[in-house]
Design an enzyme around this catalytic site. Structure first.
Site, short mmCIF file in Angstrom:
data_model
loop_
_atom_site.label_atom_id
_atom_site.label_comp_id
_atom_site.label_asym_id
_atom_site.label_seq_id
_atom_site.Cartn_x
_atom_site.Cartn_y
_atom_site.Cartn_z
N ARG A 1 -50.14 22.22 39.13
CA ARG A 1 -48.72 22.28 39.50
C ARG A 1 -47.85 22.54 38.27
NH1 ARG A 1 -48.81 22.55 45.06
NH2 ARG A 1 -50.10 20.88 45.92
N ARG B 1 -21.00 27.58 39.63
CA ARG B 1 -22.40 27.30 39.37
C ARG B 1 -23.15 28.62 39.23
NH1 ARG B 1 -23.18 22.25 37.47
NH2 ARG B 1 -22.60 20.60 38.95
N ALA C 1 -20.91 14.32 39.24
CA ALA C 1 -22.32 14.02 38.96
C ALA C 1 -22.66 14.46 37.55
CB ALA C 1 -23.23 14.72 39.96
N GLU D 1 -19.95 9.41 33.53
CA GLU D 1 -19.72 10.73 34.11
C GLU D 1 -18.42 10.80 34.90
OE1 GLU D 1 -21.11 13.63 33.81
OE2 GLU D 1 -22.73 12.99 32.49
N GLU E 1 -15.49 13.43 33.66
CA GLU E 1 -15.16 14.59 34.48
C GLU E 1 -13.82 14.48 35.19
OE1 GLU E 1 -18.36 15.55 37.09
OE2 GLU E 1 -19.75 16.03 35.46
N GLU F 1 -17.54 20.65 26.62
CA GLU F 1 -16.96 21.95 26.27
C GLU F 1 -17.34 23.05 27.25
OE1 GLU F 1 -17.92 22.95 22.28
OE2 GLU F 1 -16.76 21.31 21.39
N GLU G 1 -17.85 22.73 30.44
CA GLU G 1 -17.49 22.39 31.81
C GLU G 1 -16.03 22.76 32.09
OE1 GLU G 1 -20.25 18.54 32.93
OE2 GLU G 1 -18.41 18.17 31.80
#
Length: 217
Positions: free
Chosen positions: A66, A98, A110, A126, A130, A172, A174
């Protein structure tokens, strides 16, 4: 008498009970079955995750190979403001681009956990980074794996209440737009297909169900 005895039915031999292999029998007694990892090779190491090529014997005895993405895990925050309405509270939602999905998505706040970081500490960090919000009350909502066929990332969802507004300071790379949206409006967006993010679908719908059950009591 000879003819009569010839017609008599032969007695059937008792059926044998199916045999359980010793390994499975032992595993069932222990209440869990585990794999046997034969080898594990890092084939890619990035900033956010690493890719391993594993050779193993699965719990059922099958040999397998795997490719697995290993990750420190992530946290998701369902930040709730009940100050205006307890029946239809406001939820902190984010909109950001995204690249993997090649589109803007509406999501719950998140982020990834640092190595060894406690999930609750990471969730608090977080949310504040954010959105600027802090919360007085925290509790776990659910934990799940988004794509366990190849992704080992566990996502722990926390419910946060008693919000206190502050200044956001995202990383930076985001660019995040956030706002408060009524729970009922988010559910409508989900029904229309306007929300495609898995963590948001899972968390919002579970919370909405729990809230509805609570009302009916």
């Amino acid at each position: 008498m000879a003819k009569k005895s010839a017609k008599m039915k032969k007695s059937k031999a008792p059926k044998e009970k199916p045999h359980t292999p010793p390994a499975k029998e032992k595993a069932s007694k222990q209440g869990a079955e585990t794999e046997e990892l034969l080898s594990s090779e890092v084939v890619y190491q990035g900033k956010l995750f690493r890719v391993l090529h594993d050779r193993l014997i699965e719990p059922g005895g099958k040999k397998s190979e795997r490719d697995v993405i290993r990750h420190n895990g992530s946290v998701v925050i369902l930040a709730i403001d009940k100050s205006k309405s307890k029946k239809d509270p406001w939820i902190v939602m984010e909109r950001q681009y995204r690249h993997a999905a090649k589109q803007y998505l509406w999501e719950l706040p998140a982020g990834k956990l640092d190595a060894g970081e406690e999930p609750l500490v990471g969730a608090q960090r977080e949310l504040e980074e954010e959105t600027g919000y802090r919360a007085k009350k925290w509790k776990p909502l659910v934990e799940y794996y988004g794509s366990p066929g190849f992704l080992g990332e566990s996502m722990k969802v926390f419910q946060a209440e008693g919000l206190i507004a502050g200044d956001a300071h995202p990383e930076e790379d985001e660019e995040i737009e956030f706002r408060l949206v009524k729970l009922s409006e988010i559910v409508k967006m989900i029904e229309k297909g306007a929300i495609k993010d898995g963590k948001t679908l899972c968390s919002v719908l579970l919370y909405a169900r729990k809230l509805e059950k609570k009302r009916k009591k």
